[in-house]
Design an enzyme around this catalytic site. Structure first.
Site, mmCIF file in Angstrom:
data_model
loop_
_atom_site.group_PDB
_atom_site.id
_atom_site.type_symbol
_atom_site.label_atom_id
_atom_site.label_comp_id
_atom_site.label_asym_id
_atom_site.label_seq_id
_atom_site.Cartn_x
_atom_site.Cartn_y
_atom_site.Cartn_z
ATOM 1 N N HIS A 1 0.812 -1.223 0.000
ATOM 2 C CA HIS A 1 0.000 0.000 0.000
ATOM 3 C C HIS A 1 0.848 1.279 0.000
ATOM 4 O O HIS A 1 0.560 2.233 -0.719
ATOM 5 C CB HIS A 1 -0.908 0.050 1.233
ATOM 6 N N LYS B 1 0.139 0.405 13.610
ATOM 7 C CA LYS B 1 -1.122 0.059 14.269
ATOM 8 C C LYS B 1 -1.120 0.695 15.650
ATOM 9 O O LYS B 1 -0.066 1.041 16.186
ATOM 10 C CB LYS B 1 -1.246 -1.452 14.381
#
Ligand code: BG6
Length: 490
Positions: free
Chosen positions: A243, A339
């Site tokens: 990504h 995260k």
């Protein structure tokens, strides 16, 4: 353009991706009249359930709509139970496909095989599809047989090559649709429109005017229920190799000659091949990794269910990327993803150079904030240009002014999901937004040495507190530049 009649076989039909992404996306296409009335879906998984049970299990994931539309869509979905390495599954599949083809009165339906399974199962499924003639196309590629694969496309350079060789034994590259769902996001595609459908950006889109670029993909969630996959993968494989590089390539590549699959991907490849490889002797000056620690309200990574208590898997990566070509010489591209950061935000921030000389008394060039263009990928899709402007008052008052464009304000909140766009493209045979095998190879060539170095040097793993902006050390990537990471605060 509307898709022709086709059949989509989803392997891994009982999984999360099917329920949360694929079925809702197909339903929205159906609502938009982009799912041909003679098209069907066959879900395939191990559990022995009926068509009816399968349809019922999908109901709660279908976006709100009237019962008639939902039921007529569900009537197009069938289920086939079977083991992926058992030949009888593929025989049953052949039979089921023949039945559906007969129903349509067409000779042969075009087919997509969507592998929504762990990547470890690809070598079980793809050769079997080939052996049973399910993916055979004639030399013109009609009727078409496409195979869609989800990442990870390999674990490192070697394994990616092994996967690629396996795929190419059965399939031609034109049949392989490797999904990077970031490329299906409206705002990521808008990078291309912004750069190549306008003239005003091109003259300043280079090292003469741009100081640096920051690309962020931050998430507030942790590893959730994906411990098995994630602890083996880590952030570099999960977000960076795909990504993040996809966003970087669209921001930095040269203009393709045409907006078609090969022209665009040729430019992406060229760009990725121009990225300077990370110097092994001073790796931490260019790329760092970290893992989240507990906060008052959430557990740390090592306390998450299913994660080894001594795991050294990274949940955060930040890198300084240099591109060795004429356009970008000397311009750092800072990229970070993690995260359990402060909030979910994906953005590309382009910081322009400061003015060379200040004509304003008492203001040095360094007192004037540099202009910044931020492409907000999510969650507040849009664009913001911050420039310097006079603030009202008799004195020389200068301040930043933001020009905002918000997708929601202009186009409403109904922005199509990435999977909607990508499934449609796959049914239309358009590979532009899918990743080509040489791009995968180039990206692994870049990151495999980093993974190998981290494997040896376990101490390279830093830590950060859940809910923070990431590890302090990430700012060291900026060296003496006087810039830092943009705050993740809303
Ligand atoms: C997936 C990763 O590809 O992208 C996940 O495997 C991550 O770990 C997700 O959470 C992020 O996608 P998005 O669209 O929510 O930014």
């Amino acid at each position: 353009m509307k898709p022709v009649p086709n059949l989509m076989v989803i392997f891994g039909a009982s999984g999360d991706l099917t329920r949360r992404k694929l079925i809702p996306a197909l339903f929205r296409l159906y609502q938009r009249d982009l799912f041909h009335p003679l098209s069907f879906v066959i879900g395939c998984a191990r559990s022995k359930i009926s068509d009816e049970d399968f349809r019922n299990s999908l109901k709660e994931f279908i976006p709100e709509a009237d019962t008639e539309t939902v039921n007529s869509f569900l009537a197009k979905i069938f289920y086939l139970a079977g083991d992926y390495d058992d030949s009888s599954t593929y025989q049953k599949l052949e039979k089921k496909i023949a039945e559906l083809e007969q129903k349509t009165g067409l000779d042969a339906l075009n087919r997509t095989f969507y592998l929504s399974t762990p990547a470890a199962l690809y070598p079980n499924i793809v050769p079997k599809l080939g052996e049973h003639g399910l993916t055979a196309e004639n030399y013109q590629g009609t009727p078409w047989r496409h195979v869609v694969l989800e990442k990870p496309f390999g674990y490192d350079f070697e394994s990616a090559m092994v996967l690629d060789r396996m795929l190419h034994k059965t399939l031609q590259e034109r049949q392989i649709y490797r999904i990077d769902h970031y490329l299906g996001k409206e705002t990521v595609q808008n990078i291309l429109m912004l750069r190549f459908a306008n003239i005003i950006f091109e003259p300043i889109w280079n090292s003469n005017y741009i100081d640096h670029v920051q690309i962020t993909a931050a998430e507030s969630i942790g590893v959730e229920n994906r411990a098995g996959y994630y602890d083996h993968s880590g952030l570099l494989r999960d977000m960076f190799q795909n990504h993040m590089l996809a966003m970087l390539s669209l921001v930095a590549m040269e203009a393709p000659a045409a907006f078609d699959a090969n022209s665009l991907r040729d430019e992406q490849l060229k760009l990725i091949q121009s990225i300077r490889h990370f110097p092994q002797d001073e790796l931490d000056k260019y790329i760092i990794r970290a893992q989240y620690e507990p906060s008052d309200s959430v557990p740390g990574y090592r306390q998450e269910p299913g994660i080894a208590p001594d795991s050294v898997t990274e949940t955060y990566v930040a890198a300084k990327i240099m591109i060795d070509n004429w356009r970008w010489q000397g311009v750092p591209f800072y990229m970070r993803s993690g995260k359990r950061l402060r909030r979910k935000v994906s953005e590309i921030a382009i910081t322009f150079k400061r003015v060379p000389h200040s004509i304003f008394p008492q203001l040095r060039p360094s007192d004037l904030e540099p202009d910044t263009l931020v492409l907000n990928v999510q969650p507040e899709e849009g664009m913001t240009l911050s420039i310097q402007a006079k603030q009202p008052g008799p004195k020389l008052c200068m301040g930043s002014l933001s020009l905002n464009f918000s997708y929601a304000n202009v186009f409403g909140t109904n922005i199509p999901d990435a999977y909607e766009r990508l499934l449609l493209d796959c049914m239309l045979g358009d590979q532009t937004l899918f990743i080509r095998s040489d791009i995968i190879a180039a990206s692994w060539r870049l990151f495999t040495p980093v993974l190998e170095a981290w494997q040896i040097d376990k101490n390279s793993l830093l830590s950060y507190k859940s809910g923070s902006d990431g590890p302090e050390e990430a700012n060291n990537l900026f060296g003496k530049s006087n810039f830092f990471w943009r705050s993740l605060q809303a």
